[in-house]
Design a protein around this motif. Structure first.
Motif, PDB file in Angstrom:
ATOM      1  N   VAL A  56      35.986  36.702  36.413  1.00 24.08           N
ATOM      2  CA  VAL A  56      36.184  37.127  37.797  1.00 24.08           C
ATOM      3  C   VAL A  56      34.944  37.882  38.256  1.00 24.08           C
ATOM      4  CG1 VAL A  56      37.580  38.503  39.382  1.00 24.08           C
ATOM      5  CG2 VAL A  56      38.684  37.294  37.484  1.00 24.08           C
ATOM      6  N   LEU A  98      43.948  40.786  43.786  1.00 30.28           N
ATOM      7  CA  LEU A  98      43.416  40.296  42.519  1.00 30.28           C
ATOM      8  C   LEU A  98      44.126  40.956  41.342  1.00 30.28           C
ATOM      9  CD1 LEU A  98      41.297  38.642  40.942  1.00 30.28           C
ATOM     10  CD2 LEU A  98      39.829  40.661  41.030  1.00 30.28           C
ATOM     11  N   GLY A 131      36.798  33.119  39.199  1.00 31.95           N
ATOM     12  CA  GLY A 131      37.454  33.749  40.333  1.00 31.95           C
ATOM     13  C   GLY A 131      36.429  34.523  41.143  1.00 31.95           C
TER      14      GLY A 131
END
Length: 552
Positions: A397, A183, A437
């Motif tokens: 995210v 990530l 995400g």
């Protein structure tokens, strides 16, 4: 920052593979003879027999291995396939290749899927690096490189930024497989390509502050104040009443009346003609308590006061407990929404496009509500900014996503405000420029409805069969064949499938330099247990001091 071999994806844009069905022409490229010939073809896969004996095969086995890309001529171009398994046939020493289709190039244009299938006995060739660049390329400046396509060290693995973000993405894998570094690598590459991005990472273990120290802002309960009045009614219920709603209808009804009364007392300052319990305007907790006391005063029987007293006790507890001060301090009555949006969502960017929000210091009782509030803030701001004609895309995210969007249980009737907020982004975020995400080590515990909305799935090593089966059910474009590789993936390897890549890929990820890696390394037991702490008394003192202050 990245140890990579730089390539400009734009240089591949004008290159074409010359399509032909002439076996003589084909044989002049890369090999003097085919490696194998097709024996059977189905809509999803095919098998081929290696032409020569084991000794001949051994000479090319270094590149012709599990995951290697093969090509077969068809009318007007080529079909590409990836090797899934290699076995010795029972009848003799000949080898059989089991392959799955990757895509096709016809008239110089790549297309996912296959509509023209190769014929039985068609020759099979090992695709060259040049072939694979055409096949896996994502041309233009709207792409980022995350590694190389296995097994070649020279073919770049590219992700299309627009398709990756507009359709959402997930990073899945077992603990220790490298999800956090993957990530971080992706976000660094995105920011490198798009320096005016707006990225917010919900970080439950405070891993990413280190990774984005030079290009991001770090927030925790010490430097960020979240206004309690920004909560909607459902979030108020979850904090003041609780998630378990059995026999709590009266509490909810009382809270609704009193909350509306408290908001109404502040409405005049904001010139609002329409007001609901969800309207995000500041109100005072004292006004909420006053409304409760007025309601109690109207009661005729003392035994009916229990719900009121429960609500009053909970509100006073939140006001007095310093663990909740970041949200329920007296200073939060001011209208700080402009400052909150500006700081948290990076307006203006000022060279720091990434925000990391440390959730580790937030009491477990309200962490779901905080995630819900932040997620809803991101979505609502994007929705209303677009309606105001000034929309800016945002990326949210969610690390440890299974904690906030768990797999739905039919018997679970608890309030799950975080789940609802994130599911709304998953389903409607694309309309308003909100990308989601998801990062999770337990995909089987994650909501299947929200995971299926992720157009790009990045899968790391996954040892649990239940997790693999769950991911297979949500895999885009029928790439489930590649899941067979999940248990054998090494660290710094992943499978990429979906909208973000040209076709399913096995990727060797680029190396991210140590200063930019997340702080996710486990402690080294063997090393640390060989030496005692230099000052045990001070260590215990500092630990207890931080513990009592609630700082983690």
């Amino acid at each position: 920052m990245f140890k990579t071999e730089s390539r400009n994806p734009a240089t591949y844009e004008s290159e074409k593979i010359t399509p032909t069905v002439s076996e003589k022409t084909v044989q002049s490229q890369h090999f003097s003879s085919p490696i194998a010939r097709i024996e059977s073809v189905s809509p999803a896969d095919l098998t081929a027999a290696v032409q020569d004996d084991l000794a001949c095969y051994a000479s090319i086995s270094e590149k012709c291995n599990i995951g290697a890309t093969m090509k077969i001529p068809i009318s007007g171009g080529w079909v590409f396939a990836s090797i899934l398994s290699i076995r010795t046939r029972e009848a003799g020493q000949a080898l059989e290749l089991a392959m799955t289709f990757v895509g096709a190039i016809q008239d110089g244009v790549f297309a996912r899927g296959v509509d023209t299938f190769p014929a039985v006995h068609a020759p099979v060739y090992l695709a060259s690096d040049e072939d694979q660049r055409h096949l896996y390329q994502q041309s233009g400046h709207d792409c980022i490189r995350i590694g190389t396509v296995y097994p070649s060290p020279d073919v770049p693995a590219m992700l299309n930024i627009e398709k990756l973000l507009s359709r959402h993405f997930s990073v899945l894998g077992s603990t220790g497989s490298g999800k956090s570094c993957t990530l971080a690598l992706m976000i660094h590459k995105l920011v490198e390509s798009c320096p005016q991005a707006h990225v917010l990472i919900l970080d439950p273990h405070n891993e990413y502050a280190k990774s984005f120290e030079t290009m991001g802002e770090h927030f925790n309960t010490e430097n960020l104040s979240l206004p309690y009045w920004l909560m909607n009614f459902e979030e108020h219920i979850e904090i003041f009443v609780g998630r378990e709603l059995t026999d709590r209808d009266s509490d909810i009804d009382i809270l609704k009346r009193c909350l509306f009364s408290a908001r109404k007392a502040s409405a005049a300052e904001h010139s609002l003609s329409r007001l609901t319990v969800d309207t995000p305007i500041p109100y005072k907790l004292t006004d909420l308590l006053r409304a409760l006391e007025e309601e109690i005063g109207r009661l005729e029987k003392a035994e009916n006061t229990q719900p009121y007293l429960r609500l009053k006790a909970k509100i006073e507890e939140l006001r007095s407990d310093r663990r909740f001060a970041f949200m329920f301090s007296g200073l939060l009555v001011q209208d700080s929404l402009h400052d909150l949006v500006s700081r948290l969502l990076r307006f203006p960017v000022e060279g720091r496009p990434v925000s990391t929000l440390d959730l580790s210091g937030i009491p477990s009782e309200i962490v779901d509500v905080v995630v819900s509030l932040i997620s809803r803030l991101v979505f609502d701001f994007s929705m209303w900014s677009r309606k105001a004609g000034a929309s800016t895309p945002l990326l949210l995210v969610c690390e440890e996503a299974h904690r906030y969007v768990p797999h739905h249980s039919s018997g679970d009737k608890r309030l799950q405000s975080a789940r609802k907020s994130l599911e709304r982004i998953a389903k409607e975020g694309r309309k308003y420029g909100v990308s989601l995400g998801l990062v999770s080590q337990r995909p089987s515990d994650l909501s299947e409805a929200i995971l299926s909305q992720c157009g790009t799935v990045i899968s790391m090593r996954m040892n649990n069969e239940r997790d693999r089966k769950f991911v297979e059910n949500t895999m885009p474009e029928g790439a489930s064949h590649f899941l067979r590789l999940l248990p054998s993936l090494q660290n710094q390897e992943c499978l990429v499938s979906g909208e973000g890549s040209a076709c399913p890929l096995r990727v060797r990820l680029d190396y991210l330099d140590i200063p930019y890696q997340p702080a996710s390394n486990d402690l080294d037991f063997a090393s640390l247990w060989r030496h005692d702490l230099p000052d045990t008394h001070n260590t215990i003192h500092q630990t207890l001091r931080a513990w009592r202050r609630g700082i983690r």
